[in-house]
Design a protein around this motif. Structure first.
Motif, short mmCIF file in Angstrom:
data_model
loop_
_atom_site.label_atom_id
_atom_site.label_comp_id
_atom_site.label_asym_id
_atom_site.label_seq_id
_atom_site.Cartn_x
_atom_site.Cartn_y
_atom_site.Cartn_z
N ARG A 130 -7.47 1.95 -3.66
CA ARG A 130 -8.42 1.77 -2.56
C ARG A 130 -9.23 3.06 -2.43
O ARG A 130 -8.69 4.12 -2.12
CB ARG A 130 -7.70 1.47 -1.24
CG ARG A 130 -8.69 1.36 -0.08
CD ARG A 130 -8.18 0.61 1.12
NE ARG A 130 -7.27 1.39 1.95
CZ ARG A 130 -6.98 1.07 3.23
NH1 ARG A 130 -7.52 0.00 3.79
NH2 ARG A 130 -6.12 1.79 3.91
N GLU A 168 -7.92 5.99 1.22
CA GLU A 168 -8.73 5.89 2.43
C GLU A 168 -7.93 6.22 3.69
O GLU A 168 -7.59 7.37 3.92
CB GLU A 168 -9.37 4.50 2.51
CG GLU A 168 -10.60 4.50 3.41
CD GLU A 168 -10.70 3.26 4.29
OE1 GLU A 168 -11.69 3.18 5.01
OE2 GLU A 168 -9.80 2.41 4.26
N ASP A 227 -3.63 4.26 -2.09
CA ASP A 227 -4.61 4.36 -1.00
C ASP A 227 -5.22 5.75 -0.91
O ASP A 227 -4.51 6.74 -0.69
CB ASP A 227 -3.92 4.00 0.32
CG ASP A 227 -4.91 3.75 1.44
OD1 ASP A 227 -6.12 3.90 1.20
OD2 ASP A 227 -4.47 3.39 2.54
N TYR A 267 0.84 -1.20 0.00
CA TYR A 267 0.00 0.00 0.00
C TYR A 267 0.88 1.25 0.00
O TYR A 267 1.90 1.31 0.70
CB TYR A 267 -0.91 0.02 1.23
CG TYR A 267 -2.16 -0.83 1.09
CD1 TYR A 267 -3.42 -0.28 1.28
CD2 TYR A 267 -2.08 -2.18 0.76
CE1 TYR A 267 -4.57 -1.05 1.16
CE2 TYR A 267 -3.21 -2.96 0.64
CZ TYR A 267 -4.46 -2.39 0.84
OH TYR A 267 -5.59 -3.16 0.71
#
Length: 387
Positions: A107, A72, A70, A44
């Motif tokens: 994500r 989030e 990512d 990530y």
């Protein structure tokens, strides 16, 4: 995806020394189950990284086969717009460079971001799909439907990876009903669902727990119970199951230890790698090694990682030994049942009970390769790290 293969960053002579059968190259047309196994260590990276495109390329050159940009938890609320723009820019820059050397996902924070992203992607992009956090029965179908619509809109295959980590899955009084409903939803979108991920950090957070690096996630009983239920409901080998990936290992630097390391000295002494063992222990990577072994023992493949140092360890422990491979071939070649001694004369292979295991081993062998009989995990780790 033009092609992904494990250990591709190593020289040919090193690969020949390590592998009886080298890892195969997978493309977008490969079996989805093999692509799911090929995720390996999924690294990530926050979408707010200023050098995002070059980071992705560098990590691929160092052996990473799957990454997640990512939007989030790694991005604070005030930087959401900038993060979204950065993610889209990175995917489009890679498309312009005609580069697609790993499985790349985004994500999302909310399902509406899927359409926003897809509408702005350049032709020939290398995005493999989306990670869907906080997935649950009440809202998850909206996100899966958005991925399905995006795939239809672009004519490009896109996968989804839901993350199970909410209270509905975790709490005992709702867990079974919730997992049954989640399974029904995932089955309706089976062609899209590449793997199911487990959000252990959020699971522990519901109890105010942050696990220490001296323990594995399986020592945290409330989290281990959730993992067992997820595998039980969603990881079955009866054509209703999905590939389940392992939760994140959060640590990568040394600390004051309470317990002695459990990493054996002998394999490292035999490989003249005692200093390398000390480096692993000093960076808490012996705990990661143990947790990966427990992941495998519990029917879990691959792992979420947040540091490049974790990638080689996950991949080294995912390779198939020659002994496993020979056993799997013997079992898969016989459908009538019964039992027979292993070719290595150290165990019994029960042909019916072990068949699902054997088929998974053969898929893993195709993805991660089969190591030579005299090669062990220390050889793989030292080759990966250049020690």
């Amino acid at each position: 995806m033009s092609g992904v293969s494990h250990f591709r960053h190593l020289p040919d002579d090193v690969l020949d020394d390590l592998f009886l059968r080298r890892p195969q190259t997978l493309t977008v047309d490969s079996s989805p189950r093999r692509i799911a196994f090929a995720l390996g260590a999924t690294l990530y990276v926050p979408a707010t990284r200023s050098d995002l495109t070059s980071v992705i390329r560098r990590r691929a050159d160092s052996g990473v086969t799957s990454m997640v940009i990512d939007l989030e938890d790694a991005v604070d609320d005030d930087h959401q717009h900038a993060a979204l723009e950065s993610a889209i820019t990175a995917v489009n820059e890679l498309a312009e460079q005609r580069w697609s050397a790993l499985l790349l996902f985004i994500r999302i924070r909310t399902p509406d971001q899927i359409a926003t992203i897809v509408e702005r992607l350049a032709p020939g992009h290398a995005l493999a799909g989306f990670v869907l956090p906080k997935f649950e029965a009440a809202t998850g179908e909206v996100a899966l439907a958005a991925v399905a619509q995006a795939a239809r809109q672009t004519g490009h295959r896109l996968y989804a990876m839901p993350v199970l980590e909410t209270a509905a899955v975790v709490h005992r009084e709702t867990r079974d009903d919730e997992l049954v409903r989640v399974r029904e939803i995932l089955n309706r979108y089976r062609d899209l669902v590449l793997a199911v991920r487990i959000g252990a950090t959020d699971i522990c957070g519901l109890f105010g727990i942050r696990r220490d690096r001296d323990v594995t996630i399986y020592d945290v009983r409330v989290a281990a119970d959730v993992i067992a239920s997820i595998v039980n409901m969603l990881g079955r080998s009866d054509r209703t199951g999905f590939v389940i990936t392992g939760p994140v290992w959060e640590y990568f630097a040394n600390h004051e230890r309470m317990f002695a390391p459990t990493l054996r000295h002998t394999p490292f002494r035999n490989n003249d790698a005692v200093v390398f063992r000390k480096q692993l222990v000093n960076r808490d990577l012996d705990g990661l090694l143990r947790e990966i072994a427990l992941d495998h023992a519990n029917g879990i493949s691959g792992k979420t990682v947040i540091h490049p140092a974790h990638v080689g360890i996950v991949h080294a422990l995912s390779c198939v030994t020659e002994e496993e491979y020979r056993d799997a071939l013997d079992i898969a070649d016989h459908e009538g049942g019964g039992a027979q001694p292993s070719a290595f004369r150290n165990k019994m292979n029960e042909l019916k009970p072990h068949r699902n295991w054997a088929l998974d081993v053969l898929d893993r062998a195709a993805v991660f390769g089969v190591t030579r009989h005299d090669v062990n995990f220390v050889d793989l780790l030292t080759a990966w790290s250049g020690e």
